[in-house]
Write an enzyme that holds these catalytic residues in place. Structure first.
Site, short mmCIF file in Angstrom:
data_model
loop_
_atom_site.label_atom_id
_atom_site.label_comp_id
_atom_site.label_asym_id
_atom_site.label_seq_id
_atom_site.Cartn_x
_atom_site.Cartn_y
_atom_site.Cartn_z
N GLY B 20 0.83 -1.20 0.00
CA GLY B 20 0.00 0.00 0.00
C GLY B 20 0.86 1.25 0.00
N VAL B 22 2.72 4.72 1.03
CA VAL B 22 3.52 5.06 2.20
C VAL B 22 2.64 5.79 3.24
CG1 VAL B 22 4.30 7.25 1.19
CG2 VAL B 22 5.71 6.12 2.92
N ASP B 96 6.25 -7.70 5.18
CA ASP B 96 5.95 -6.27 5.21
C ASP B 96 6.78 -5.63 4.10
OD1 ASP B 96 4.95 -3.80 6.28
OD2 ASP B 96 6.94 -3.47 7.13
N GLY B 99 6.30 0.96 1.21
CA GLY B 99 5.35 1.60 0.32
C GLY B 99 5.97 2.71 -0.49
N LYS B 152 -7.25 3.27 9.40
CA LYS B 152 -7.38 4.56 10.09
C LYS B 152 -8.83 5.06 10.10
CE LYS B 152 -2.71 5.89 8.60
NZ LYS B 152 -1.80 6.96 8.21
N LEU B 461 5.72 -3.75 -44.52
CA LEU B 461 4.30 -3.86 -44.22
C LEU B 461 3.49 -4.00 -45.50
CD1 LEU B 461 4.01 -0.99 -41.58
CD2 LEU B 461 3.81 -3.46 -41.14
N SER B 534 6.89 -10.95 -44.77
CA SER B 534 7.85 -11.68 -43.92
C SER B 534 8.12 -10.95 -42.61
CB SER B 534 9.17 -11.97 -44.67
OG SER B 534 9.67 -10.83 -45.33
#
Lengths: 264, 634
Positions: B20, B22, B96, B99, B152, B461, B534
C-alpha cells in the site's frame, strides 16, 4: 508436499544454484543445530558428498562438547574441513560494546579466511526468525570488498532468480535456511535423525537453546530432554531464541551494527 | 515415548504480503496483528515502548518490523521483512513491504513470494499512487488473492459512508486490472478495531474481521496438473552416475518417462530418480528438487528445459512482454540486457517499447522508453533460441528477469501472441537424405549469366510497395539482360503454399518454403526477387541461411520502409479496412507484429521516394552486389 518437504526442496535449489554459479565456495559450520541441518542438506543436494570445504570460525572459546562433536563428524561425514582461527579481542573495533567485540572476532576471522581463500560464495545457516535484522536479508546477499552489508541497497530478489553476478573481490553470503524457523529446524532434525551437540538437551533443569562461545552464551531454564520436548517447549515459549546471546542486547542497534560490518 | 505423541505434523503455512501507499499504516497493521495474535516475543512490547518513548512518541507498532535504526528514526520502511504469527487454523509468514516509491524493488522482492496480499488504504486519503502501483504489481507478480483494508477508520470517525466511498474507489480500480478483491474491510490498526475482533465503533460493518478474512484464503500449491517443466540446474558426476538436477516447476515426472530437452530437441528415457539417504522416489511433483539419471548418455547443460514430448515449451527468439522496470535509467529500444528465465541466460535486445501503462489512470500510451519503476509492454529479441511458455498458462516458465550488467533491473511476463513457435519450423523430419553434387559449378553458371546468382529479399508492411518495386525492378533487370524472376506473396500462395493460412505458424512455414525456393533460384545463377511481408526477423534469418548455404554472400535483405499510417492510407487491396473491421485475424501491423529488419542490407524509404526513384536506387544496389567480373556492359 508437506512444509518440511517444501523447505527442503527450496534449500536444495538454493544450494545447487550457488554451486552452479559460484566458485570457490565454502560453508560456515558453527556446529550448532542450524549449520548441522545445512551440512545435511548439502549432502542431500550433492548426493552424499559435500563438494566444498566447511569452515569453523574458531575463537578457541567454543564449548568443549562442540569441539568433540566437530572431531567426530568431520570424520563420519567425510567433510573437507578448514579451521579458521579468529583474531584476538584487541584487534576488534573498540567503539563496539564489549559483548559485540567478542562477536566481532568472528567477523574478522571470516574476512581473513575469505581473503586467504578468495571465496566467491559462502553458505551461512542464518534464519529470518532469529533476529529482526536477519529478517531483512536476501537469500543471496552481496558483500563488497570490505565485507560490509549495504542493507539500504539490497538487490531485487524475486521468482527465485538470485544475484549471482558480482564484481571481482566481492563475495556472496548465501542463506539456504532463511525461510526456516527454529521449530522447523528441530522437526527436520527429528525427521532426518540428524545428530546435534548434546548441550541442546536439558540437564539439571538447564539447556542451551542457541550455541555461541563460552563467554557470551548462557543456557536457559528448561526441562526439555528430548527433541519432542524441545519442539513442545518452542511451540509455547515467548522467549526469543537469542535471549541467551548477550551481544544482541548491548544497545538498540548492536546487532544491526554487527551485521552491517560483516557479522553472520 | 512415541515420536508423534507430543508434536503433531507441521501446520499449513500461508505467506502474506502487506502492501500500500507510504504512511497508510502497513507496518502498524502488522505490529498490531502480531500483538493481537500473541506473536510478539516476551519483552518486545516493553522494548517498543522504550524505543518509542526515547523518540518522544506514543507506542509505535511499526517498530516491530522496522528493525533498521534508520527506519525507526525516519519512520519509513526501507526494506521488506518477514515475521510470523499463527491463528487456530494455520501459521502465517507476514511480509511487510515498503510503500515508498523509492523502494519499489524491495516491495517487489517481498511481494513476489506471497500466496495472498493485504492492500492497505488510508480511509482519509483514499486510493493513492502507490496503492494503484502496488495493486498492479501484485497482479504482474502473480499474487491472485487480495484483501483490501481501509485503515485509520478512527481518523474519519468510523464513518460508514466514507468507507463506502473508498471501497467503491478501490473496487473500480482493481476491476480495471482484472483483480477481484476477496473482501474490503474497515479497520483501525492502531486501536485494533476489526483486526482480530469486531469493535463497537465499526458495528455497522457486517463482514469478517481481518483475521477471519485471512483464514479464508487458500494456500497456494504448485501446479502438478500442468505440463512438465524441469529446467536443468546442473549435471553432477560425483561417482559413476551422471545425475541431472533441477526443480520440477510444473507437472509430474516419473521414472521411465520419455522426456524432451529444449532447445536441443534431444529425447531420452528417465532411468531413475535419485536421492541420498532415502528411498529413490518413483515420481516427483511440482516444487520438488530432484536428481535423475537417463538411459542414454546425452550431452546436456544447465539451462535446458525438460518436458514430455506431447506438451513441450515453445522456442522463439522474439516475444512480447509486460514488464516492470527497476533500473536507474530509462529502458529504451536498442538496449542490450541479459534475461534470466528458469536456469537459462540469454542475451536480449529491446526491439520496441510498445506501450507504457500509467498505473494511476490505467491509460496506455504508445511509448519510446520506460522510466524507472514504470510498467509497460515491450518486444524483446534474443540471439539464441529461447525456451518459453505463455505466462498466462505457465507462470513459472513464462516469466523472466532482466539483468543490466551485474544488477537485476526488471521482470516480465511472456506473451507469444502473434509470434510463431519456432520448434515446428526447425524440426527436420526427413532422414536418410544426402546432398548430391551438381555437375555444373557456380562460376560456370555465373559466367554464362554474366552476373552472380542471388536473392533480393524485400520485406515491409502490406502496402509499403514491395510488389510494385519488385515487378518494376524485375523489368529493368530483364531489359539489361539479367536472368531474373520474382516470387510474389499472392502468386506463391496460389500454388506452392496453397495449403497454408495466416497463423503465425503458417506464416513462418510460408516464408521458410519461399526462402528455400529463392535459394534454389540463386544457386541456378538467377536473381530472385521476393516480395513478402515476412514479418519475423527469425524467418528472414532462416531464409538468409538457406541462400548462404548454397551461395555465400548471395542474400540481400531490403527493408521497404513506410510507416503504418501511410500504408493504411494506400491500402491497395483493401486489407487494412477489413483488418480494422475485424474480418482478418493476425494482420501484420494491426493485430500481428512486424519486426523491422535489425540490420538490413539496404533500405528503400517509400514514404519519401517515388516508385521511380525507389526502383532506381534498388537497381544501383543490385548492380553493385551481383556484378560478376567481368561485368556485362549495358
Amino acid at each position: 508436499m508437506d512444509r518440511l518437504d517444501q523447505l527442503e526442496s527450496q534449500s536444495l535449489f538454493i544450494l545447487r544454484e550457488a554451486y552452479a554459479r559460484l566458485e570457490p565456495l565454502s560453508m560456515l559450520w558453527s556446529l550448532g543445530k542450524d549449520s548441522n541441518v545445512m551440512v545435511w542438506l548439502a549432502r542431500k543436494a550433492f548426493f552424499g558428498r559435500v563438494p566444498f570445504p566447511v569452515v569453523l570460525l574458531d575463537t578457541g572459546n567454543e564449548l568443549d562438547e562442540v569441539y568433540a562433536f566437530r572431531d567426530e563428524y568431520v570424520e563420519t561425514w567425510g567433510l573437507s574441513y578448514i579451521n579458521a582461527d579468529c583474531p584476538a579481542l584487541e584487534e576488534t573495533d573498540p567503539t563496539l560494546p564489549l559483548n559485540s567485540r567478542h562477536a566481532a572476532r568472528k567477523t574478522l576471522g571470516l574476512k581473513r579466511i575469505i581473503a586467504d581463500q578468495g571465496f566467491r560464495g559462502i553458505f551461512l545457516g542464518i534464519r529470518r526468525d532469529e533476529q529482526a535484522v536477519r529478517g531483512k536479508e536476501r537469500v543471496f546477499s552481496p558483500r563488497d570488498e570490505s565485507g560490509t552489508w549495504d542493507y539500504k541497497d539490497q538487490p531485487a530478489e524475486f521468482w527465485d532468480q538470485y544475484k549471482t553476478e558480482i564484481r571481482p573481490g566481492a563475495h556472496l553470503r548465501i542463506h539456504p535456511l532463511l525461510a526456516w524457523t527454529e521449530v522447523d529446524i528441530w522437526r527436520y532434525i527429528q525427521r532426518e535423525r540428524i545428530p546435534v551437540v548434546p548441550l541442546y538437551f536439558a540437564r539439571d533443569g538447564w539447556r542451551y537453546r542457541s550455541l555461541g562461545e563460552k563467554d557470551i552464551t548462557r543456557p536457559i531454564r528448561s526441562q526439555a530432554g528430548t527433541i519432542e520436548e524441545i519442539i513442545a517447549e518452542l511451540e509455547t515459549t515467548r522467549q526469543p531464541e537469542r535471549a541467551g546471546r548477550t551481544m544482541d542486547h548491548d544497545s538498540e542497534d548492536a546487532f544491526e551494527r554487527l551485521r552491517a560490518s560483516g557479522y553472520m | 515415548m512415541t515420536h508423534t505423541s507430543l508434536n503433531p505434523a507441521p501446520r499449513e503455512l500461508l505467506k502474506l504480503v502487506v502492501v500500500g501507499h507510504v504512511d497508510h499504516g502497513k507496518s502498524t497493521l502488522v505490529g498490531r496483528l502480531l500483538y493481537d495474535t500473541d506473536a510478539l516475543p516476551e519483552g518486545k512490547l516493553e522494548e517498543l515502548q522504550a524505543v518509542s518513548a526515547k523518540r518522544g512518541m506514543a507506542l509505535e507498532w511499526s517498530f516491530v518490523l522496522d528493525s533498521f535504526q534508520a527506519e525507526r528514526d525516519q519512520a519509513v520502511t526501507i526494506d521488506t521483512t518477514q515475521i510470523r504469527f499463527k491463528t487456530d487454523r494455520r501459521d502465517y509468514v507476514i511480509i511487510d513491504a515498503p510503500g515508498h516509491r523509492e523502494f519499489l524493488k524491495n516491495m517487489v522482492s517481498g511481494a513476489a513470494e506471497a500466496d495472498a496480499a493485504i492492500l492497505v488504504i488510508d480511509a482519509a486519503e483514499g486510493v493513492r499512487e502507490q496503492s494503484r502501483r502496488h495493486g498492479y504489481l501484485l497482479h504482474l507478480l502473480g499474487v491472485r488473492q487480495v484483501a483490501v483494508v481501509v485503515n485509520k477508520m478512527d481518523l474519519v470517525d468510523h464513518d460508514q459512508s466514507r468507507f463506502a466511498e473508498v471501497a467503491q474507489e478501490v473496487t473500480d480500480y482493481l476491476a480495471g486490472i482484472g483483480v477481484e478483491p476477496a473482501a474490503i474491510l474497515p479497520i483501525a490498526a492502531r486501536e485494533g478495531a476489526n483486526v482480530a475482533a469486531s469493535s463497537p465503533e465499526l458495528a455497522w460493518f457486517n463482514g469478517p474481521s481481518l483475521l477471519d478474512m485471512l483464514d479464508r484464503f487458500q494456500s497456494v500449491t504448485r501446479p502438478s496438473l500442468q505440463p512438465l517443466r524441469l529446467p536443468i540446474q546442473d549435471v553432477y558426476h560425483f561417482d559413476e552416475r551422471r545425475i541431472l538436477v533441477g526443480r520440477v516447476e510444473s507437472g509430474v515426472l516419473r521414472a521411465g518417462d520419455t522426456v524432451l530437452f529444449s532447445p536441443s530437441n534431444k529425447t531420452a528415457r528417465v532411468r531413475s530418480l535419485e536421492a541420498w539417504n532415502a528411498e529413490p522416489p518413483l515420481e516427483a511433483h511440482a516444487g520438488h528438487s530432484v536428481g535423475l539419471t537417463l538411459e542414454e548418455q546425452l550431452f546436456l547443460e544447465r539451462g535446458e528445459v525438460m518436458s514430455h514430448e506431447e506438451r513441450p515449451p515453445q522456442l522463439t527468439n522474439v516475444f512480447k512482454t509486460t514488464l516492470f522496470w527497476l533500473g536507474h535509467g530509462a529502458l529504451e529500444p536498442g538496449q542490450k540486457l541479459t534475461a534470466k528465465l528458469g536456469t537459462a541466460r540469454y542475451a536480449v535486445e529491446v526491439v520496441a517499447i510498445e506501450q507504457t501503462i500509467d498505473t494511476d489512470s490505467l491509460e496506455r500510451r504508445s511509448g519510446e522508453a520506460l522510466q524507472r519503476n514504470g510498467i509497460g509492454e515491450a518486444v524483446l529479441r534474443s540471439r539464441a533460441l529461447m525456451v518459453v511458455d505463455e505466462a498466462q498458462t505457465l507462470p513459472h516458465s513464462g516469466r523472466f528477469v532482466l539483468l543490466d550488467g551485474l544488477d537485476l533491473v526488471g521482470g516480465g511476463l511472456i506473451s507469444m501472441e502473434g509470434y510463431p513457435d519456432q520448434r515446428s519450423v526447425m524440426q527436420v523430419r526427413a532422414s536418410n537424405v544426402f546432398s548430391v553434387e551438381h555437375g555444373v559449378s557456380r562460376e560456370e553458371r555465373w559466367a554464362r549469366s554474366g552476373h552472380k546468382g542471388g536473392v533480393i529479399w524485400l520485406t515491409g508492411l502490406s502496402g509499403a510497395g514491395k510488389s510494385t518495386l519488385a515487378m518494376a525492378l524485375e523489368r529493368l533487370l530483364f531489359e539489361r539482360g539479367y536472368q531474373v524472376y520474382v516470387l510474389d506473396g499472392d502468386n506463391v500462395r496460389r500454388g506452392l503454399n496453397a495449403n497454408l493460412g495466416f497463423s503465425p505458424k503458417d506464416r513462418a512455414e510460408n516464408i521458410r518454403r519461399v526462402g528455400e525456393a529463392a535459394a534454389l533460384f540463386a544457386d541456378s545463377g538467377a536473381v530472385c526477387i521476393t516480395a513478402f511481408i515476412s514479418p519475423y526477423q527469425s524467418d528472414r534469418d532462416r531464409a538468409r541461411a538457406a541462400t548462404e548455404r548454397l551461395v555465400p554472400g548471395g542474400f540481400h535483405e531490403i527493408h521497404v520502409a513506410a510507416d503504418l499510417a501511410t500504408c493504411e492510407q494506400r491500402d491497395p487491396k483493401g486489407l487494412y479496412k477489413k483488418a480494422r473491421a475485424g474480418e482478418i485475424a493476425d494482420f501484420t501491423g494491426v493485430s500481428a507484429p512486424y519486426d523491422p529488419p535489425s540490420n538490413p542490407d539496404f533500405v528503400v524509404d517509400t514514404n519519401a521516394l517515388s516508385i521511380e526513384d525507389g526502383v532506381a536506387e534498388l537497381l544501383e544496389f543490385c548492380r553493385s552486389r551481383i556484378a560478376f567480373d567481368p561485368p556485362k556492359s549495358n
